[in-house]
Enzyme design. Structure first.
Site, PDB file in Angstrom:
ATOM      1  CB  SER A 219      19.285 -15.131 -17.612  1.00 22.70           C
ATOM      2  OG  SER A 219      19.255 -13.810 -17.252  1.00 22.70           O
ATOM      3  CD  GLU A 341      13.632 -15.645 -11.773  1.00 22.06           C
ATOM      4  OE1 GLU A 341      15.106 -15.460 -12.017  1.00 22.06           O
ATOM      5  OE2 GLU A 341      13.352 -16.422 -12.614  1.00 22.06           O
ATOM      6  CG  HIS A 442      18.240 -14.810 -12.160  1.00 20.30           C
ATOM      7  ND1 HIS A 442      17.370 -14.899 -13.149  1.00 20.30           N
ATOM      8  CD2 HIS A 442      19.348 -14.776 -13.030  1.00 20.30           C
ATOM      9  CE1 HIS A 442      17.757 -14.654 -14.302  1.00 20.30           C
ATOM     10  NE2 HIS A 442      18.937 -14.422 -14.212  1.00 20.30           N
TER      11      HIS A 442
END
Length: 532
Positions: A219, A341, A442
């Site tokens: 991320s 995600e 995610h």
């Protein structure tokens, strides 16, 4: 906006019983190991064949007059400093408004955790430096407190530094530029550089090779990896890179320009009562950290995150796409995203706040986030094509903000001559039918690379355990050789490769395979026509 919700995922893991373990083991006196690093001697502890050295200072305190400034040299200490516990997290709020921070916070937070195989001293092992995620506003090295299987199985050293977050790491004002030779909005990246220099200077103390350093992150951590491509001060501090669910191309977290960052930071300063340009820097340095973390003062304008690195022309000198394209050294890269995600962001924005997305809220989200492109996006992703409005919203987030930017990053690097291995992680830790976090959400891949998150063990068994071993083998083999393939690991073709140009490795516990339908499944031609 782009925030890693590892903690939320762990909470769900606990609730679903995935991380339930047996009775605590009897307490046994642990063996210790001492090494000497910059500042003095440290004493780590041996656990399961791995030596953990936690909470090592790599730079000085960032409080008081040092707030918003470049990292300062660490002060020395006498005797062997205990390295058995994580240092404080850098100042931040909880992941969600109702949640406290995951641990103590403070401005003396620039510490690094190092994990090395027992007996590694003198062996010259590769070093892997992990940058945590959290949207540049949350996270710490304490949440990834168990890379021990990666270390033991892969015969590598793993280091995880903290770095300053939010306004502490990315405030950008003309006054800051004036006092720092033009650098502004980049001290969080400077912290990471200081950690990389510390690794270079101290790797051999742990048995590491300072010339074989892989940087990897998820991320905002993946975005940080990309940002180092555009930061000349990082050159020579790493020779391989892994970008997980971050992007060097067309992501909301790529570094912005000085003018926009100055404007956002000025609004922030005004919101906390420091609006006079003549005094605001001293005013901001004099406020309690808690005041700077006021959620109402630091929230994003529209869909643009407030706190991201800045192309200041000093620390970060150009946009990431140009930096990756024009690099003279062609470093090997692994780049990828997860299959679902967006599920984690729907969980954060809606489910965690007691809301269930409906058709109206889905449309509102798309219009708020994508503005003039909203009608085209709603036409391409109609609610009727998905099991629920939440699934439609998740697909938009997945494709527009992660999958296609990852694809474009890989293509850009490939066309520039970098060896590139592209992946899509498509394993669902909680099952595809989980109502809150379905699919490969995610940060889901972290549950297979690390064997514990926030102190919660992840006791995979059966095919999931084998899959975790495979994931760690890919990552650590890459750190050793610059190629993730190893005997028995199955073929992962570098780009271009079979079955078609730009094929990605689909990672699944039931069997990973190469596929070339990624751009079609994620509508990347559609997204390419819509600038972010």
């Amino acid at each position: 906006m782009i925030r890693s919700l590892v903690r939320f995922g762990v909470c769900v893991l606990v609730v679903t019983g995935l991380s339930v373990v047996g009775a605590p083991s009897p307490v046994v006196a642990a063996a210790t190991r001492e090494v000497v690093v910059t500042g003095g001697a440290i004493a780590g502890v041996v656990s399961d064949g791995v030596v953990e050295y936690l909470g090592i200072p790599f730079a000085g305190s960032t409080g008081g007059a040092a707030r918003f400034g470049a990292p300062r040299p660490v002060s020395g200490w006498s005797g062997a400093r205990s390295a058995r516990g994580h240092g404080p997290q850098c100042p931040q709020n909880g992941y969600l408004p109702a949640l406290p921070t995951a641990g103590p916070t403070g401005e003396d937070c620039l510490t690094i955790d190092v994990y090395a195989p027992d007996g590694a001293v003198g062996r010259n092992l590769p070093v892997m430096v992990f940058f945590h995620g959290g949207g540049y506003t949350t996270g710490s090295n304490a949440q990834y407190d168990a890379p021990t299987r990666m270390v033991a199985e892969g015969d590598v050293i793993v280091a995880v530094p903290n770095y300053r977050l939010g306004p502490f790491g990315f405030l950008s004002l003309p006054e800051l530029a004036a006092e720092s030779g033009g650098a502004t909005g980049t001290v969080g990246i400077q912290d990471q550089q200081a950690a990389l220099r510390w690794v270079r200077d101290n790797a051999r103390a742990f048995g590491g090779d300072p010339g074989a350093v892989t940087i990897f992150g998820e991320s905002a951590g993946g975005g940080s990896v990309c940002t180092h491509f555009a930061a000349p001060g990082s050159d020579g501090l790493y020779d391989k890179a892994i970008v997980q669910s971050g992007s060097c191309a067309r992501s909301p977290l790529v570094p912005g320009g000085r003018a926009d960052s100055f404007a956002r930071s000025a609004r922030f300063a005004d919101s906390v009562g420091c609006g006079d340009p003549a005094t605001r820097l001293a005013c901001l340095r004099g406020l309690p950290a808690e005041r700077l973390l006021d959620a109402s003062a630091g929230q994003s304008d529209d869909s643009t995150p407030t706190w991201v690195p800045v192309i200041d022309g000093v620390v970060v000198t150009r946009d990431l796409e140009a930096a990756l394209r024009d690099r003279v050294d062609r470093i090997p890269l692994i780049v990828g995203s997860n299959g679902d995600e967006g599920a984690q962001f729907v969980a954060e924005s809606d489910y965690a706040r007691g809301r269930i997305p409906d058709a109206e809220s889905y449309q509102s989200y798309v219009r708020w986030t994508f503005g003039t492109y909203a009608d085209a996006i709603l036409a391409r992703y109609p609610v009727a094509d998905y099991p629920s409005p939440a699934a439609a919203q998740s697909a938009v987030i997945t494709d527009g903000l992660f999958a296609c930017p990852a694809l474009w990053t890989g293509r850009l690097a490939r066309d520039a001559g970098h060896p590139v291995w592209q992946y899509e992680f498509d394993e669902a830790p909680l099952g595809d039918g989980n109502p809150l976090l379905p699919g490969a959400f995610h940060s889901a891949e972290l549950f297979y690379l690390f064997n514990g998150v926030f102190g919660v063990p992840l006791p995979w068994t059966g095919a999931s355990a084998v899959f975790g071993e495979q994931m760690r083998r890919w990552w650590t083999t890459f750190a050793h050789t610059g190629d993730p393939n190893a005997p028995g690991s199955g073929p992962w073709s570098a780009w271009p490769g079979p079955p078609g140009d730009g094929a990605v490795l689909i990672m699944r516990a039931t069997g990973s395979f190469m596929s070339d339908d990624f751009p079609v499944r994620h509508h990347c031609e559609f997204w390419a026509a819509r600038p972010m």
